[in-house]
Design an enzyme around this catalytic site. Structure first.
Site, mmCIF file in Angstrom:
data_model
loop_
_atom_site.group_PDB
_atom_site.id
_atom_site.type_symbol
_atom_site.label_atom_id
_atom_site.label_comp_id
_atom_site.label_asym_id
_atom_site.label_seq_id
_atom_site.Cartn_x
_atom_site.Cartn_y
_atom_site.Cartn_z
ATOM 1 C CE LYS A 67 -3.747 1.875 2.821
ATOM 2 N NZ LYS A 67 -4.624 1.784 3.789
ATOM 3 C CB SER A 142 -8.907 3.359 2.076
ATOM 4 O OG SER A 142 -7.997 2.592 2.972
ATOM 5 C CB SER A 166 -8.993 0.018 4.855
ATOM 6 O OG SER A 166 -9.487 0.951 4.372
HETATM 7 N N1 GLN Z 1 -14.184 3.651 5.449
HETATM 8 C C1 GLN Z 1 -13.638 3.977 6.587
HETATM 9 C C2 GLN Z 1 -13.177 5.647 6.539
HETATM 10 O O1 GLN Z 1 -13.179 5.925 5.491
HETATM 11 C C3 GLN Z 1 -12.336 3.140 7.101
HETATM 12 C C4 GLN Z 1 -11.276 3.225 6.000
HETATM 13 C C5 GLN Z 1 -10.069 2.479 6.677
HETATM 14 O O2 GLN Z 1 -10.143 1.545 7.294
HETATM 15 N N2 GLN Z 1 -8.886 3.191 6.313
HETATM 16 O O3 GLN Z 1 -12.749 6.079 7.482
#
Ligand code: GLN
Length: 479
Positions: A67, A142, A166
């Protein structure tokens, strides 16, 4: 057998037995990236030269996708943000360092929602990634790109972080295994921060055993991360030999089986619970009474921490630097996308004097109640299973105009994050083509374990995965 058909562990074994060479494996994945990535757009950077150079070292064995949030020394790391377009870290994250010292080589940096803030992959400042199962749909977010890359066999495994969902949700939408350990197990050193009390590095793999294999290398007491835990991480090798779930108690929380779940998701989740029962597990109805407050708590605590972490991008130390006197406002307006700006504003508000007690302090107190719910439940059961997400992957653009609708999709994963629990998503089923859908769309089951109960998640996930092997292998993305 093609190289992509080996699991990560098998690939390493093949290389150790001299049946495959490191270079052959690397070149194979590179050629898949070159021919397929233009369709799904997962990579921000492909490391052709560095990897060929590294590959001569005896340690560099198998390529991993990383990532674009994990700092690698002297490798551009952008968090998919214009703010870090030119950032070249002078240090290496603990996680990538440990894996590279074991056997890994990075094949490239994978795109993400800016600073890992998102649900669908549509918040990247770089580009939108597509779901290999249906190119018109989101791969989840994400971590969408890592999940898409593993699902399309562009890499055998990928590193990611989970703040609220995520890892688990994109794994569910892309039909692969996503694993997030207990908060603090995997060091956050060198991982660009989103929300520090929630960020947890983890993995995407094609099998549960690969997730455990990576976990055992990654989990480490790191002096450079003050939240890093020191308890032992070994997973007992006998768990991989077990064939049934006799004696295992699985909790089904009634608050997670709500009306808003899409019918095909519900159908597949119910079927997988029946499968767990037939494998010998005792299925127990439980209650987690503060579940309904999870989203509200998450969307107060998370932006508060985001606004604090992103305050360092002032254009002087990081960002669009144009010397002393550089205009911070201009820098932050052009450097951050809409969602980052929204969270900075929300976070600054809930932390501001006069509102801190009403919002942040209250949310922190309710977070404790959510943690207590889980602690009480785990006195009765070994693991808890729930749907990972209420829906299958939605169409690109379908929810972009409605942030609240997006926020709601985190409903089944944020509470586990708030309580710092380990969570595993395994593929269990798929919806059938209907209403103009072009293909089956994946459904994943979430297995939550007690704090430091990673082994229990692996045990249940592995047995379920084996039981569903034929079903899982019979469907593959159309790419
Ligand atoms: N969808 C969640 C957010 O936007 C979690 C994203 C994540 O776990 N990085 O905060």
């Amino acid at each position: 057998m093609e190289i992509k058909d080996y699991s990560l562990k098998e690939l390493i074994q093949q290389i150790q037995a001299w049946n495959l060479s490191q270079k052959e494996v690397y070149a194979y994945y590179l050629s898949r990236i070159e021919s397929i990535d233009s369709k799904i757009q997962a990579f921000n950077l492909v490391e052709k030269n560095i990897a060929y150079w590294d590959i001569h070292s005896s340690l560099a064995w198998v390529p991993l996708g990383i990532k674009d949030l994990f700092c690698e020394k002297w490798v551009a790391t952008t968090a998919s943000s214009h703010m870090l377009e030119w950032f070249i870290p002078p240090y290496e994250s603990t996680i990538t360092d440990r894996l590279k010292k074991a056997w890994a080589v990075s094949i490239g940096k994978l795109n993400l929602d800016e600073y890992a803030m998102g649900w669908s992959g549509e918040n990247s400042a770089v580009r939108i990634t597509r779901n290999p199962w249906d190119l018109e749909r989101i791969p989840g977010g994400s971590s969408s790109w890592s999940a898409a890359a593993v699902a399309a066999w562009l890499v055998p495994a990928a590193l990611w972080t989970d703040t609220g969902w995520s890892i688990r949700q994109p794994a569910s939408m892309c039909w692969i295994v996503g694993f997030k350990p207990t908060y603090g197990r995997n060091s956050r050193y060198g991982v660009i921060s989103m929300a520090s009390s929630l960020d947890t590095p983890g993995t995407f793999t094609r099998t549960v055993e690969d997730a455990a294999f990576l976990y055992e290398i990654m989990a480490w007491k790191d002096e450079k991360d003050s939240t890093s835990l020191s308890s032992p991480v070994t997973i007992h090798p006998d768990i991989w030999k077990r064939k049934d779930l006799n004696g295992i108690k699985i909790g089904i929380p009634k608050e997670y089986f709500i009306d808003g779940i899409e019918v095909w998701v519900r159908k597949e989740i119910d079927a997988s619970i029946e499968m767990l029962r037939s494998l010998g597990a005792e299925i127990i109805d439980i209650s987690l009474p503060h579940t309904e407050y999870g989203l509200a708590v998450y969307y107060i605590i998370m932006p508060a921490e985001v606004s604090t972490n992103l305050s360092r991008y002032d254009g002087i130390r990081y960002g669009h630097m144009d010397g002393i006197g550089s205009d911070t406002k201009k820098n932050r307006t052009t450097g951050f996308w809409e969602e980052a700006q929204r969270r900075i504003i929300l976070g600054s508000f809930v932390l501001s004097s006069g509102f801190y007690d009403a919002y942040y302090k209250k949310a922190s107190a309710v977070r404790e109640l959510i943690r207590d719910d889980f602690a009480k439940a785990f006195e009765k059961v070994d693991v808890i299973v729930t749907p990972t997400a209420p829906s299958v992957a939605w169409k690109i653009g379908e929810k972009t105009d409605d942030p609240l609708k997006m926020y709601l999709s985190d409903i089944f994963t944020v509470n586990g994050s708030l309580a710092w629990l380990p969570g595993l998503t395994v593929p269990v089923g798929y919806s059938l083509p209907e209403d103009g859908w072009t293909t089956e769309l994946p459904v994943g089951l979430q297995i939550l374990g007690p704090s430091l109960g990673e082994e229990k998640c692996f045990l249940v996930g592995n047995i379920l995965e084996k039981a569903l092997k034929e079903k899982i292998q019979s469907k593959q993305p159309n790419i």
